[in-house]
Motif scaffolding. Sequence first.
Motif, PDB file in Angstrom:
ATOM      1  N   ALA A 213      32.206  29.879  41.078  1.00  0.00           N
ATOM      2  CA  ALA A 213      31.367  28.935  41.948  1.00  0.00           C
ATOM      3  C   ALA A 213      31.523  27.548  41.142  1.00  0.00           C
ATOM      4  N   GLY A 214      31.778  27.377  39.791  1.00  0.00           N
ATOM      5  CA  GLY A 214      32.206  25.949  39.449  1.00  0.00           C
ATOM      6  C   GLY A 214      33.595  25.563  40.147  1.00  0.00           C
ATOM      7  N   GLY A 215      34.455  26.432  40.337  1.00  0.00           N
ATOM      8  CA  GLY A 215      35.734  26.002  40.820  1.00  0.00           C
ATOM      9  C   GLY A 215      35.940  25.996  42.272  1.00  0.00           C
ATOM     10  N   GLY A 216      34.631  26.101  43.129  1.00  0.00           N
ATOM     11  CA  GLY A 216      34.628  26.305  44.697  1.00  0.00           C
ATOM     12  C   GLY A 216      35.294  27.200  45.168  1.00  0.00           C
ATOM     13  N   LEU A 217      35.399  28.607  44.639  1.00  0.00           N
ATOM     14  CA  LEU A 217      36.140  29.760  45.069  1.00  0.00           C
ATOM     15  C   LEU A 217      35.197  30.583  45.431  1.00  0.00           C
ATOM     16  N   GLU A 218      35.530  31.496  46.416  1.00  0.00           N
ATOM     17  CA  GLU A 218      34.443  32.529  47.017  1.00  0.00           C
ATOM     18  C   GLU A 218      34.542  33.706  46.205  1.00  0.00           C
ATOM     19  N   PRO A 219      33.339  33.857  45.601  1.00  0.00           N
ATOM     20  CA  PRO A 219      33.328  35.099  44.853  1.00  0.00           C
ATOM     21  C   PRO A 219      33.451  36.529  45.696  1.00  0.00           C
ATOM     22  N   GLY A 220      32.989  36.890  46.913  1.00  0.00           N
ATOM     23  CA  GLY A 220      33.251  37.881  47.629  1.00  0.00           C
ATOM     24  C   GLY A 220      34.652  38.245  47.776  1.00  0.00           C
ATOM     25  N   ARG A 221      35.376  37.224  48.279  1.00  0.00           N
ATOM     26  CA  ARG A 221      36.721  37.264  48.450  1.00  0.00           C
ATOM     27  C   ARG A 221      37.375  37.553  47.129  1.00  0.00           C
ATOM     28  N   TRP A 222      37.091  37.008  46.062  1.00  0.00           N
ATOM     29  CA  TRP A 222      37.835  37.100  44.728  1.00  0.00           C
ATOM     30  C   TRP A 222      37.711  38.564  44.170  1.00  0.00           C
ATOM     31  N   TRP A 223      36.541  39.206  44.356  1.00  0.00           N
ATOM     32  CA  TRP A 223      36.129  40.604  43.877  1.00  0.00           C
ATOM     33  C   TRP A 223      36.806  41.518  44.656  1.00  0.00           C
ATOM     34  N   SER A 224      37.119  41.434  45.937  1.00  0.00           N
ATOM     35  CA  SER A 224      37.515  42.221  46.760  1.00  0.00           C
ATOM     36  C   SER A 224      38.996  42.545  46.516  1.00  0.00           C
ATOM     37  N   PHE A 225      39.139  43.849  46.721  1.00  0.00           N
ATOM     38  CA  PHE A 225      40.564  44.387  46.597  1.00  0.00           C
ATOM     39  C   PHE A 225      41.482  44.106  47.674  1.00  0.00           C
ATOM     40  N   VAL A 226      40.831  43.553  48.762  1.00  0.00           N
ATOM     41  CA  VAL A 226      41.720  43.154  49.969  1.00  0.00           C
ATOM     42  C   VAL A 226      41.320  41.823  50.272  1.00  0.00           C
ATOM     43  N   GLY A 227      40.951  41.056  49.310  1.00  0.00           N
ATOM     44  CA  GLY A 227      40.523  39.651  49.546  1.00  0.00           C
ATOM     45  C   GLY A 227      41.496  38.890  50.102  1.00  0.00           C
ATOM     46  N   GLY A 285      43.185  38.653  32.426  1.00  0.00           N
ATOM     47  CA  GLY A 285      43.166  37.443  33.481  1.00  0.00           C
ATOM     48  C   GLY A 285      41.565  37.292  33.730  1.00  0.00           C
ATOM     49  N   MET A 286      40.795  38.290  33.961  1.00  0.00           N
ATOM     50  CA  MET A 286      39.359  38.148  34.513  1.00  0.00           C
ATOM     51  C   MET A 286      38.754  37.542  33.187  1.00  0.00           C
ATOM     52  N   GLN A 287      39.028  38.087  32.008  1.00  0.00           N
ATOM     53  CA  GLN A 287      38.307  37.673  30.884  1.00  0.00           C
ATOM     54  C   GLN A 287      38.612  35.838  30.738  1.00  0.00           C
ATOM     55  N   THR A 288      39.967  35.691  30.966  1.00  0.00           N
ATOM     56  CA  THR A 288      40.434  34.246  30.576  1.00  0.00           C
ATOM     57  C   THR A 288      39.594  33.320  31.572  1.00  0.00           C
ATOM     58  N   LEU A 289      39.555  33.940  32.939  1.00  0.00           N
ATOM     59  CA  LEU A 289      38.923  33.175  33.935  1.00  0.00           C
ATOM     60  C   LEU A 289      37.530  32.997  33.447  1.00  0.00           C
ATOM     61  N   ALA A 290      36.648  33.847  32.932  1.00  0.00           N
ATOM     62  CA  ALA A 290      35.508  33.729  32.750  1.00  0.00           C
ATOM     63  C   ALA A 290      35.037  32.829  31.435  1.00  0.00           C
ATOM     64  N   VAL A 291      36.047  32.919  30.546  1.00  0.00           N
ATOM     65  CA  VAL A 291      35.701  31.987  29.479  1.00  0.00           C
ATOM     66  C   VAL A 291      36.344  30.648  29.667  1.00  0.00           C
ATOM     67  N   TYR A 292      37.464  30.339  30.162  1.00  0.00           N
ATOM     68  CA  TYR A 292      38.248  29.104  30.303  1.00  0.00           C
ATOM     69  C   TYR A 292      37.861  28.540  31.718  1.00  0.00           C
ATOM     70  N   GLY A 293      37.475  29.056  32.763  1.00  0.00           N
ATOM     71  CA  GLY A 293      37.350  28.647  34.089  1.00  0.00           C
ATOM     72  C   GLY A 293      38.496  28.730  35.094  1.00  0.00           C
ATOM     73  N   PRO A 294      38.485  28.452  36.187  1.00  0.00           N
ATOM     74  CA  PRO A 294      39.653  28.497  37.224  1.00  0.00           C
ATOM     75  C   PRO A 294      40.456  26.957  36.956  1.00  0.00           C
ATOM     76  N   SER A 295      39.912  25.878  36.495  1.00  0.00           N
ATOM     77  CA  SER A 295      40.783  24.626  36.511  1.00  0.00           C
ATOM     78  C   SER A 295      41.001  24.458  35.094  1.00  0.00           C
ATOM     79  N   SER A 296      41.140  25.439  34.244  1.00  0.00           N
ATOM     80  CA  SER A 296      41.656  25.302  32.852  1.00  0.00           C
ATOM     81  C   SER A 296      43.311  24.945  32.687  1.00  0.00           C
ATOM     82  N   GLY A 297      43.867  25.644  33.869  1.00  0.00           N
ATOM     83  CA  GLY A 297      45.268  25.177  33.851  1.00  0.00           C
ATOM     84  C   GLY A 297      46.226  26.329  33.176  1.00  0.00           C
ATOM     85  N   LEU A 298      45.464  27.365  32.598  1.00  0.00           N
ATOM     86  CA  LEU A 298      45.992  28.784  31.996  1.00  0.00           C
ATOM     87  C   LEU A 298      46.621  29.579  33.046  1.00  0.00           C
ATOM     88  N   ARG A 299      47.847  29.625  33.203  1.00  0.00           N
ATOM     89  CA  ARG A 299      48.882  30.419  34.009  1.00  0.00           C
ATOM     90  C   ARG A 299      49.733  31.306  33.181  1.00  0.00           C
TER      91      ARG A 299
END
Length: 504
Positions: A213-227, A285-299
């Motif tokens: 939500a903070g990164g402006g991404l759609e949770p429903g699409r992100w969690w879907s295995f056919v997102g 990767g899921m945990q890293t997103l949760a801790v640092y957010g989508p705009s952290s630059g971690l790739r």
Amino acid sequence: MTSVLVILAYLVGVTVVASLYVRKSRDSESWTVASGQMGLIMVAAGVAGTRIGGVGTYGVAGDVMTSGLWNLWYAVNTFLALALVGLFFARPYRRLKLHTVSEIFPRRFGARRCQVLTSLCVQTEYLIVNILEPYVIGSILAALLDIPFGVAVLIGAAILIVATSLGGLWGNTVANIIHCATILGGLSIVGWLGLQRIGGWVELQVAVDGALAGGGLEPGRWWSFVGAGWGAVIAMFFSATIHTPAASVYVNFASSARSERSILPAFLLGGLIAAAMPLLAGWIGMQTLAVYGPSSGLRSYSAITQLAVDISPLIGGVALAAVLAAVISSGGPILLASATLFLKDWVPAYDRMPGHAKLRALRMTTVAIGLIAALLAWQGQISSILDLLLLGFAMVVPPAVAIGYLLYWTRTTERACFWSMVVGYAGGLVWYLGFWWIETLVERGAAAPALLEWAARGVEQGRWWIDPSYVTTLIPLVLVPVISLSGGSEPEEAARFRRAAGTL
């Protein structure tokens, strides 16, 4: 400092272990296919380590962060790829006593042009992989040890060259047992400790939703295995699975099996081991997103290691060892297969050499390919590792389709195999370069030609159909039967060949 010591100890240790098998690799037969003496576990670990590489570990972790759980389909496709080889191709390869996948064509038709063309297709992928492996190792070591990138690349190349040239398939396989254990163990430790740090699965879900939500991404699409849509899922299947039967390294492992009965279980077990690795990486990767957010630059590999380093330097070292293990486990066997392909397919004098000369030629070729790849990795400007890999995968699909017909359809002709590979390879290359050119225009803000506006929109929107694997799959899939049915088949000779391969 602790992380650095862990990494250095791991790299030195695994290189030494692989090199100790120089005595087992006493001739070209043992160096290339282990003299057909490998058991089920060794074949399984060998194919699992070769398959997974960096894309299936840190690549999946980074992609899950940026675009969602649909990237975990890579795990499914990893299993399907090795199951496909085990079910339909590995036994024929062993029965025909192949050392390279391209040898199957002269065995059937007595002509070399399909052999050389298949080798070109496969070595297109392997050239890309041989460049990317030292590039990735160099990128990690340069940042970790604070040394020049060129020096780090040469260190990565030296690890691959020494272990492969001395240990051959034996050394690479034993190293892959260590690599697989390191990847599975290291990623499991990081994932478990990271989950405990967050507070459990429910808290992880809440944190991910907040980060999205903070990164402006759609949770429903992100969690879907056919997102990303079924088109993207199918495109991943095309690029990651269908090419695998023609990836020559699996011929080496199939021919190395001590027993024909162990081949299918070995490839299925290898598929399960390999599939577990991207699942673990995606979890991290899921945990890293949760801790640092989508705009952290971690790739890339940092998506795995940042979480581990924050837990403790020791765990950070284990995580980096797992990442490097994933890269080296695929790099060594592919370098071995590259040297074998070059000599068997492009140097006619190789088959007339005495045994000791063959082994020396294999080792010298391994060193030469490794050094050339390191130089290209050092000087190259690589913007997207995944794009290059997808191109490499796509280029191997035409011979994979042709070999499938050859083994399972009696009316398949040499002319059909040759022209389907020519058109498929050229079509895929033109398709890729065309979209690369259009992407360049889009990035520069220039307008694409009117006839190509639809393609420009596809590039901007990341459409699934820009993947070249669709072209390289559909062309030979249609051309082989069309050309074969136009005449020239030899059903009696084909039947004898299929009986020898065990597919009739």
